[in-house]
Design an enzyme around this catalytic site. Structure first.
Site, PDB file in Angstrom:
ATOM      1  N   TRP A 133       0.468  -1.151  -0.142  1.00  0.00           N
ATOM      2  CA  TRP A 133      -0.663   0.226  -0.112  1.00  0.00           C
ATOM      3  C   TRP A 133       1.005   1.305  -0.079  1.00  0.00           C
ATOM      4  CZ3 TRP A 133      -4.565  -0.205  -2.101  1.00  0.00           C
ATOM      5  CH2 TRP A 133      -5.403  -1.360  -1.648  1.00  0.00           C
TER       6      TRP A 133
ATOM      7  N   ASP B  18      -1.066   7.189   6.858  1.00  0.00           N
ATOM      8  CA  ASP B  18      -2.259   5.471   6.428  1.00  0.00           C
ATOM      9  C   ASP B  18      -2.397   4.838   7.670  1.00  0.00           C
ATOM     10  OD1 ASP B  18      -4.207   3.821   5.604  1.00  0.00           O
ATOM     11  OD2 ASP B  18      -3.014   3.195   3.621  1.00  0.00           O
TER      12      ASP B  18
ATOM     13  N   LYS C 297     -11.459  -1.819   7.354  1.00  0.00           N
ATOM     14  CA  LYS C 297     -10.943  -2.549   8.724  1.00  0.00           C
ATOM     15  C   LYS C 297     -11.006  -2.562   9.776  1.00  0.00           C
ATOM     16  CE  LYS C 297      -8.231  -3.008   5.129  1.00  0.00           C
ATOM     17  NZ  LYS C 297      -8.058  -4.083   3.467  1.00  0.00           N
TER      18      LYS C 297
END
Length: 366
Positions: A100, A170, A194
């Site tokens: 990511w 993040d 999540k």
């Protein structure tokens, strides 16, 4: 009973789902569903403000930080961060430790110069210590991903910078899973799907002095200043997602707050890592121990001959026992158990039992 070990969209607390179910067609006595409410109405405003205030309390977010509810997920923020911050010096530092952060850095290359702080690698298995980083003193910000969902790498430290360069983080896949000192960051963002709600809303926490540095041509939907001035109501927000997220915030409060989530995360992940460590190599986790994720546990089964065949058998056996979405990300393969806040200790123990039984039945295969 099904146990959902998905990496996201992930399991939500059962009591939250039941509360939403009970209020689905008559939310808070209004006679309508939250999905039917005007985002400009007083009824929705109360839901929106409650979610904001509860999050501020959960993380002890100082008053000089704005909380935005945005859309576009983490991928949207890859661009939004650049549009709003990179224009200050036209260069940014990216600490790439997984899939990511690599995608974030690639996105950022469209908007300015990207300085890769650590060397490129083929497989992500660690977080290089900060004394090895090559930072650009002229950077607009330093960017990293606190927990790499695909690779199972989680930072065991918060970077310490000696200059005034803000840190952008993040936290999509470990948000509200452990206490965070928000004052150490310029920007924190997290997709909800999540740990804190259904897909569709992204939380952005930004220090106020970083607002107003956007590039010319920044799209309104990614514009931090416009979103802040409109209280995240610049356009129609994902009202149901924010409602659900608010219910999760209250659930976290009832269950020990963020510190309570951290204690359970440590217990759950240890249960699974212990099976891996005590399997004499039958199970293996490629990630360096000090940075193994508490949220996403990737592992392989068997030696060179066993990998693939044994993993398929394990996934089939686990699914027969109600354990779903354990297959690893398509880019890395293998198996991945995601142990987000809504996964209980008992559910982690059930997975541990399946892993142990499978090991005992197949340890002499190779």
């Amino acid at each position: 009973m099904v146990i959902n070990f998905a990496a996201g969209p992930a399991k939500l607390p059962e009591e939250v789902l039941k509360e939403a179910q009970a209020n689905l067609i008559n939310c808070n006595g209004t006679g309508i569903s939250v999905m039917e409410m005007s985002h400009r109405s007083a009824n929705y405003a109360a839901i929106h403000e409650k979610a904001l205030n509860d999050l501020r309390e959960l993380l002890n977010i100082p008053s000089n930080y704005k909380i935005l509810f945005m859309q576009g997920g983490g991928t949207g923020q890859f661009a939004a961060v650049c549009y709003n911050l990179m224009g200050r010096t036209n260069v940014a530092d990216y600490v790439v430790t997984g899939s990511w952060s690599a995608k974030a850095a690639k996105e950022a290359e469209q908007y300015g110069k990207v300085n890769l702080v650590v060397p490129k690698v083929k497989k992500y298995t660690t977080v290089p210590t900060q004394d090895t980083w090559k930072l650009d003193p002229n950077a607009s910000y330093v960017y990293y991903c606190d927990n790499e969902t695909v690779d199972g790498v989680e930072f065991d430290f918060v970077p310490v910078l000696t200059n005034d360069v803000p840190i952008v983080c993040d936290m999509s896949s470990n948000f509200l899973s452990r206490p965070v000192d928000v004052t150490k960051f310029g920007v924190i963002f997290a997709g909800a799907q999540k740990n804190i709600g259904p897909a569709g809303v992204t939380v952005v926490i930004i220090r106020e002095d970083l607002i107003g540095h956007h590039m010319k041509g920044t799209p309104s939907i990614l514009h931090f200043e416009k979103m802040a001035k409109s209280d995240s109501l610049l356009n129609t927000p994902p009202t149901f997602c924010i409602y659900m997220m608010g219910l999760v915030f209250k659930w976290i409060e009832r269950n020990g707050g963020v510190s309570g989530m951290a204690k359970m995360a440590a217990v759950k992940s240890k249960i699974i890592y212990d099976v891996i460590e005590h399997s004499n190599g039958f199970y293996s986790c490629p990630v360096e121990k000090r940075v193994r994720s508490r949220m996403n546990v990737p592992f392989r089964i068997g030696g060179a001959e066993g990998v693939g065949v044994l993993e398929k058998e394990f996934l089939s056996q686990a699914e027969r026992q109600g354990m779903i979405q354990l297959k690893g990300h398509r880019s890395v393969g293998g198996i991945r158990a995601s142990l987000y806040n809504a996964i209980t200790v008992a559910e982690a123990e059930q997975l541990s039992d399946v892993m142990t039984d499978f090991y005992l039945s197949n340890k002499n295969t190779n």
